[in-house]
Scaffold this active site. Structure first.
Site, short mmCIF file in Angstrom:
data_model
loop_
_atom_site.label_atom_id
_atom_site.label_comp_id
_atom_site.label_asym_id
_atom_site.label_seq_id
_atom_site.Cartn_x
_atom_site.Cartn_y
_atom_site.Cartn_z
N CYS A 13 -3.17 -2.18 7.18
CA CYS A 13 -3.54 -0.95 6.47
C CYS A 13 -5.05 -0.74 6.64
O CYS A 13 -5.66 -1.30 7.56
CB CYS A 13 -3.13 -1.01 4.99
SG CYS A 13 -3.95 -2.30 4.03
N ASN A 16 -6.78 -3.86 3.64
CA ASN A 16 -6.11 -5.18 3.55
C ASN A 16 -6.22 -5.78 2.15
O ASN A 16 -6.27 -7.00 1.99
CB ASN A 16 -6.66 -6.16 4.62
CG ASN A 16 -5.81 -7.41 4.81
OD1 ASN A 16 -6.33 -8.48 5.13
ND2 ASN A 16 -4.52 -7.33 4.60
N CYS A 18 -4.44 -3.73 -0.59
CA CYS A 18 -3.33 -3.13 -1.36
C CYS A 18 -2.01 -3.16 -0.57
O CYS A 18 -1.11 -3.93 -0.87
CB CYS A 18 -3.66 -1.70 -1.77
SG CYS A 18 -5.07 -1.55 -2.88
N ARG A 19 -1.90 -2.28 0.42
CA ARG A 19 -0.60 -2.10 1.07
C ARG A 19 -0.21 -3.26 1.99
O ARG A 19 0.91 -3.78 1.88
CB ARG A 19 -0.59 -0.78 1.87
CG ARG A 19 -0.61 0.44 0.99
CD ARG A 19 -0.92 1.68 1.78
NE ARG A 19 -2.28 1.66 2.30
CZ ARG A 19 -2.79 2.55 3.13
NH1 ARG A 19 -2.03 3.53 3.56
NH2 ARG A 19 -4.05 2.45 3.53
N SER A 20 -1.11 -3.63 2.92
CA SER A 20 -0.67 -4.64 3.91
C SER A 20 -0.47 -6.04 3.32
O SER A 20 0.44 -6.75 3.78
CB SER A 20 -1.59 -4.67 5.14
OG SER A 20 -2.90 -4.99 4.81
N ASP A 136 -1.49 5.50 0.28
CA ASP A 136 -2.56 4.60 -0.18
C ASP A 136 -2.65 4.68 -1.71
O ASP A 136 -2.93 5.75 -2.26
CB ASP A 136 -3.87 5.06 0.46
CG ASP A 136 -5.03 4.12 0.16
OD1 ASP A 136 -4.88 3.26 -0.72
OD2 ASP A 136 -6.08 4.27 0.81
P1 4NP Z 1 -5.30 -0.47 1.40
O1 4NP Z 1 -6.04 0.38 0.25
O2 4NP Z 1 -5.68 0.17 2.72
O3 4NP Z 1 -3.85 -0.29 1.09
O4 4NP Z 1 -5.79 -1.89 1.26
C1 4NP Z 1 -7.40 0.64 0.23
C2 4NP Z 1 -8.26 -0.33 -0.24
C3 4NP Z 1 -9.61 -0.06 -0.30
C4 4NP Z 1 -10.10 1.17 0.12
C5 4NP Z 1 -9.23 2.13 0.59
C6 4NP Z 1 -7.88 1.86 0.67
N1 4NP Z 1 -11.49 1.45 0.03
O5 4NP Z 1 -11.90 2.58 0.33
O6 4NP Z 1 -12.27 0.56 -0.34
#
Ligand code: 4NP
Length: 169
Positions: A13, A16, A18-20, A136
Site C-alpha cells: 500500500c 505500510n 494500515c492496509r498492507s 485508504d
Molecule cells: P496505508 O495508509 O497506505 O494503508 O498504510 C496510509 C498511512 C499513512 C499515510 C497515508 C496512508 N500518510 O499519509 O502518512
C-alpha cells in the site's frame, strides 16, 4: 512442511501501516489454514513511516477478529523485491501504478529476465469487491478500518483458491 521453496507474496500500500500489514496477516492466516507453502510480507510505496508498527487503529480492529499485527514494522518497497517475490499485490490503483514505475527501474538495474514478480490488485479475483481499490482508511473513521478487514478477508479467500488451483505449493 514442504521442503520446496515457498511461493512469496508481497502486499503493498502507500504507508505500510494500515492496509498492507492487515492484508499480510489476513492472507497469511488463510494460507496457513490451507497448509500452503507460501510466505507473505508487506511494504509501502512511500517511506513515510520507516520501521513503525502498524497504525493503532488497524491493530485494534484487527485484534477484535483475532489478527495480531503488533510485531510488524513498516518498510519501503525496493527494486530487490521484484527479484525476491513471485507476486506483488497492490491495495489500490495508485499503488499499482507506483509499483509498475519501480518495476521499470528494477528492469533497468537487473535486466528484465532477472525479475520474478507479477503485479496484481489485491482484489483481482475477489467475487464481492472484484477489482475494487481497497480504500485508504488513514484519514477516516472506524468504518474504514472494518472495511479494510472485510475486503482483505474476502480477497484473501479468493487468492487462496487461486493458489490451491494453480500452484503446486
Ligand atoms: P496505508 O495508509 O497506505 O494503508 O498504510 C496510509 C498511512 C499513512 C499515510 C497515508 C496512508 N500518510 O499519509 O502518512
Amino acid at each position: 512442511m514442504s521442503s520446496k521453496t515457498p511461493y512469496k507474496v508481497l502486499c503493498v500500500c502507500l504507508g505500510n501501516i494500515c492496509r498492507s500489514p492487515t492484508a499480510e496477516v489476513v492472507l497469511r492466516y488463510f494460507c496457513e489454514q490451507q497448509h500452503l507453502n507460501i510466505r507473505v510480507d508487506s511494504a509501502g510505496t512511500s517511506n513515510y513511516h520507516p520501521n513503525k508498527a502498524p497504525d493503532e487503529r488497524s491493530q485494534k480492529h484487527a485484534l477484535k477478529r483475532g489478527y495480531d499485527l503488533s510485531s510488524l514494522r513498516a518498510r519501503q518497497l525496493n527494486v530487490q523485491d521484484f527479484i525476491e517475490f513471485d507476486l506483488i499485490l497492490a491495495m489500490d490503483n495508485e499503488n499499482f501504478d507506483n509499483i509498475q514505475t519501480l518495476q521499470h527501474q528494477a528492469e533497468l538495474k537487473f535486466g528484465k529476465n532477472k525479475l520474478r514478480a507479477k503485479i496484481a490488485l489485491m482484489s483481482e479475483h475477489d467475487e464481492i469487491y472484484k477489482q475494487q481499490a481497497l480504500p485508504d482508511p488513514y484519514y477516516g473513521g472506524a468504518n474504514g478500518f472494518e472495511r479494510v478487514l472485510d475486503q482483505c478477508e474476502s480477497s484473501s479467500r479468493a487468492w487462496v483458491n487461486i493458489f490451491k488451483n494453480e500452484l503446486a505449493v
